[in-house]
Design a protein around this motif. Structure first.
Motif, mmCIF file in Angstrom:
data_model
loop_
_atom_site.group_PDB
_atom_site.id
_atom_site.type_symbol
_atom_site.label_atom_id
_atom_site.label_comp_id
_atom_site.label_asym_id
_atom_site.label_seq_id
_atom_site.Cartn_x
_atom_site.Cartn_y
_atom_site.Cartn_z
ATOM 1 N N SER A 99 -25.858 14.968 12.550
ATOM 2 C CA SER A 99 -24.414 14.708 12.504
ATOM 3 C C SER A 99 -23.617 15.777 13.236
ATOM 4 O O SER A 99 -22.739 15.456 14.044
ATOM 5 C CB SER A 99 -23.941 14.590 11.054
ATOM 6 N N VAL A 100 -23.910 17.047 12.966
ATOM 7 C CA VAL A 100 -23.124 18.092 13.635
ATOM 8 C C VAL A 100 -23.459 18.181 15.112
ATOM 9 O O VAL A 100 -22.578 18.430 15.946
ATOM 10 C CB VAL A 100 -23.244 19.472 12.935
ATOM 11 N N VAL A 160 -19.130 22.053 16.306
ATOM 12 C CA VAL A 160 -18.685 21.375 15.093
ATOM 13 C C VAL A 160 -19.399 22.001 13.899
ATOM 14 O O VAL A 160 -20.579 22.353 13.982
ATOM 15 C CB VAL A 160 -19.005 19.860 15.169
ATOM 16 N N VAL A 161 -18.673 22.142 12.799
ATOM 17 C CA VAL A 161 -19.252 22.637 11.552
ATOM 18 C C VAL A 161 -18.998 21.593 10.476
ATOM 19 O O VAL A 161 -17.908 21.007 10.413
ATOM 20 C CB VAL A 161 -18.628 23.991 11.133
ATOM 21 N N GLY A 162 -20.000 21.356 9.637
ATOM 22 C CA GLY A 162 -19.860 20.423 8.531
ATOM 23 C C GLY A 162 -20.458 21.013 7.266
ATOM 24 O O GLY A 162 -21.256 21.955 7.319
ATOM 25 N N ALA A 211 -28.572 22.386 16.647
ATOM 26 C CA ALA A 211 -27.934 22.473 15.338
ATOM 27 C C ALA A 211 -28.694 23.454 14.468
ATOM 28 O O ALA A 211 -29.922 23.572 14.568
ATOM 29 C CB ALA A 211 -27.902 21.108 14.659
ATOM 30 N N LEU A 255 -16.881 17.062 7.828
ATOM 31 C CA LEU A 255 -16.708 18.045 8.883
ATOM 32 C C LEU A 255 -15.600 19.003 8.481
ATOM 33 O O LEU A 255 -14.585 18.589 7.923
ATOM 34 C CB LEU A 255 -16.365 17.342 10.196
#
Length: 148
Positions: free
Chosen positions: A68-69, A40-42, A120, A32
């Protein structure tokens, strides 16, 4: 600036601690990069081990980044002590992932007491070219308190 307010002022520390136990994400080299309430950014540097037979980023890898994000975006709004799990994920693949890295951006659309609706985007970074949107996903996350 985010339209959401975190219920846990320590959400960044909570997420960083959760990331230490995300063994699969470590295996694929995902991390991340930005954490804000509701967003959130990954990023994942692409390597040969991430490719399917035609040389594209594997669809399961792209889905993992999206999940995940989206999930961690929901975690940014979780109350202290709550866990968040995915209960539904729908992904559309728009372009093959050919490039140097994947960047996932997860955002919360609506946060409820139990269910949080997220989306996302997964972008593929390419040397000398603009990033290309390769997948779009919607997900529903559920917050719960573990027993005990």
């Amino acid at each position: 600036m985010s339209a959401f307010v975190a219920r846990n002022p320590d959400f960044r520390a909570v997420i960083r601690e959760k990331m230490t136990r995300q063994h699969f994400l470590h295996l694929i080299d995902f991390d991340l990069t930005d954490l804000e309430p509701g967003r959130v950014v990954g990023r994942l540097p692409l390597q040969a081990k991430h490719q399917q037979q035609a040389g594209f980023a594997h669809g399961g890898l792209v889905a993992t980044v999206a999940d995940s994000v989206a999930g961690f975006a929901a975690v940014t709004l979780a109350a202290p002590g709550e866990q968040v799990v995915t209960v539904e994920l729908k992904i559309s693949y728009l372009h093959p992932g050919i490039g140097t890295a994947l960047r996932g951006v997860g955002t919360v659309l609506k946060a409820g007491n139990t269910l949080t609706f997220t989306e996302a985007e997964v972008w593929c970074e390419r040397d000398g070219q603009p990033a290309l949107l390769i997948a779009k996903a919607s997900a529903t996350m559920m917050a719960f308190r573990p027993p005990g």
